[in-house]
Design a protein around this motif. Sequence first.
Motif, short mmCIF file in Angstrom:
data_model
loop_
_atom_site.label_atom_id
_atom_site.label_comp_id
_atom_site.label_asym_id
_atom_site.label_seq_id
_atom_site.Cartn_x
_atom_site.Cartn_y
_atom_site.Cartn_z
N ARG A 53 0.81 -1.21 0.00
CA ARG A 53 0.00 0.00 0.00
C ARG A 53 0.85 1.27 0.00
N ASN A 76 1.54 2.57 -3.77
CA ASN A 76 0.67 3.51 -4.47
C ASN A 76 0.19 4.60 -3.50
N LEU A 120 -1.46 4.45 -0.86
CA LEU A 120 -2.70 4.31 -0.09
C LEU A 120 -2.33 4.46 1.38
N ARG A 168 -3.33 11.10 -7.74
CA ARG A 168 -4.48 10.40 -8.34
C ARG A 168 -4.17 10.00 -9.77
N ARG A 205 -1.70 7.09 -9.86
CA ARG A 205 -2.30 5.81 -9.48
C ARG A 205 -2.92 5.06 -10.66
N MET A 257 -4.16 -2.05 -8.68
CA MET A 257 -4.09 -3.02 -7.59
C MET A 257 -5.25 -4.00 -7.64
N PHE A 278 -7.04 -7.28 -5.12
CA PHE A 278 -7.10 -7.61 -3.69
C PHE A 278 -7.60 -9.03 -3.46
N HIS A 316 -13.17 -6.77 -4.27
CA HIS A 316 -13.63 -5.39 -4.18
C HIS A 316 -14.25 -4.85 -5.46
N LEU A 317 -15.15 -5.63 -6.02
CA LEU A 317 -15.89 -5.15 -7.19
C LEU A 317 -17.08 -4.33 -6.74
N LEU A 318 -17.57 -3.48 -7.63
CA LEU A 318 -18.79 -2.72 -7.35
C LEU A 318 -19.97 -3.67 -7.58
N PHE A 356 -15.24 1.35 -15.02
CA PHE A 356 -15.14 2.28 -13.89
C PHE A 356 -13.87 3.15 -13.87
N GLU A 390 -14.04 5.67 -16.57
CA GLU A 390 -14.99 6.73 -16.22
C GLU A 390 -14.31 7.79 -15.36
N LEU A 391 -13.53 7.31 -14.39
CA LEU A 391 -12.85 8.23 -13.47
C LEU A 391 -11.92 9.16 -14.21
N SER A 392 -11.28 8.64 -15.26
CA SER A 392 -10.30 9.48 -15.94
C SER A 392 -10.87 10.15 -17.18
N ARG A 429 -10.34 -4.89 -14.74
CA ARG A 429 -10.55 -3.52 -14.28
C ARG A 429 -9.22 -2.84 -13.99
#
Lengths: 226, 337
Positions: free
Chosen positions: B53, B56, B58, B82, B85, B90, B92, B96-98, B109, B112-114, B157
Amino acid sequence: MLDTISGFFAEYGQILGQGTVDTLIMTVVSTILAYVIGLPLGVLLVITQPHGIWPHKWLNRALGWIINVGRSLPFIILMLAIMDFTKLLVGTKVGIRGAVVPLVVSAAPFIARLVETSLSEVDAGVVEAAQSMGASTFQIVWKVYLPEARPSLTLGGSISIITILAYTAIAGCVGAGGLGDLAIRYGYQRKVPSMMLATVVLIVIFVQIIQSVFSWLSKAIDKRLK
Amino acid sequence: MAQPIIEIRHLTKTFGTGDTAVTALEDINLEVRAGEIFGIIGLSGAGKSTLVRCMNLLERPTSGSVVVDGQELTALTEAQLRKARRSITMIFQGFHLLMQRTVLHNVCFPMELSGVPKARQRQRALELLELVGLADKAEAYPAQLSGGQKQRVAIARALATDPKVLLCDEATSALDPNTTASILELLKDLNRKLGVTVVVITHQMSVIEEICSRVAILDGGVIAEQGEVEDIFSNPRTEIGRQLVYPSCVRIAQLPASRVIRLAFNGGSSYEPLIASLAIDCGVKVNILGADTRNMDGRAFGTMLLGLPQDPGEAAKALEYIRCQPNITVEEVEHHA
Ligand SMILES: Nc1ncnc2c1ncn2[C@@H]1O[C@H](COP(=O)(O)OP(=O)(O)O)[C@@H](O)[C@H]1O
Ligand SMILES: [Mg+2]
């Protein structure tokens, strides 16, 4: 029997209809406005926590304190206490407009806590995953917290609406109109038992419908159950 | 030698302050080379997750530097971080999927963020799902997938922003052995095809053995040893290294022999002929106190604990004989007077 029923509606149908409409308007408008305030407050409560995505110790404490104060006042007292503020804001202390102000002030902190609970159920790992992808605080709220908590927020919605519906009846006692007002004026003061019964039945039906619809909706939109 | 893509210098991480402070990592130095699969292994609580962690940010190191792809991460602003990253992604243990999004939209996803255009997102996501073998699950929801499939979605992802580094924190620890093998195979494959550098965190030596070229062993917040997987496997130099590499060979303290030596087989012969020839060539009998060998790339690697005879002369003879063997190193681990 049928005669009494039709007789009752002939005499009181008009005002019962008006009362129902008033109650529904007060409930819906207050719920919407209370969410406009309560939802962001709930989000802030979650993200400003020490291990939240936007830690702000003092903001978090201040919000918690204000919300607790709002929650600890019984609705009837809050309504009377802020009457001058209500008048200032909407120009009247009575009627639907006069009731909406205390309804919103009272329900918003309640909703903030409900929202907080719903968002806290979102898996911290998913939030962390979003952070690891470079999501901003706003993006995490908008694209992770709120959508992932949608089923739980929906259930919370039914609790809010039903609570506000109950508050409108109390507001009715102090001149807000609606079913509560009818129950007091006709059912209680003028001793019309059918009016008392009619308001009780209507409110019970509303609560049942709201609860069923929201429970169904919450399940229907939850993709974890697919 | 390939350029280091991750360079960690004197990294220390302390949680809390005062009496309750916990030093999770202390003076960590390591380099991960571009294009390799680097392993970090350690027991639970060793500090593996904290270390990865820090790669990156975190987790922000208490002191020290973390340079990834030429950027000193600790010096970046929030906005720059950001952005950085996106190229250090990463996966896990818990995927940790939506859960409220389809597989396809999970892969979209990060794009979308970028701010990648919608049509391009979709096209790229479908390509990635193809790459991880899940093209037919695009419209499914994570709850409908098996653990292995969920991890494949998470990998797709993680690749959506064309990262240079993929960090895997116990990515196979929640999976059964067969699924673990297929996910490791996929990671190896992606490393080869896309050239993405992979950092694998695990508590299982088998995972390191399967895909890593180099490894660091983390113990109590410090790096006990690091190097080529082959070297560490054939000759772990620390107690923790031996524990992890040869779990069946750790009872040294309870052994009855007066002198105990540890042999390491570095890819030559297996151990039976050696013991036999010891008896035949020098007339010395030794006790095998523990052994653990494994096959890597068709060569034998392993370690063996031998109890030497009580007689000092015979013991010396045996030791001398073994020292002369190719591909075997000897180390005396215990000597009672
Ligand atoms: N957020 C935290 N606060 C306090 N202590 C922590 C925190 N995260 C990890 N630690 C401590 O740091 C040590 C290393 O933890 P971790 O990196 O999770 O180990 P590993 O992944 O190897 O099991 C443990 O002693 C753990 O209790
Ligand atoms: Mg861990």
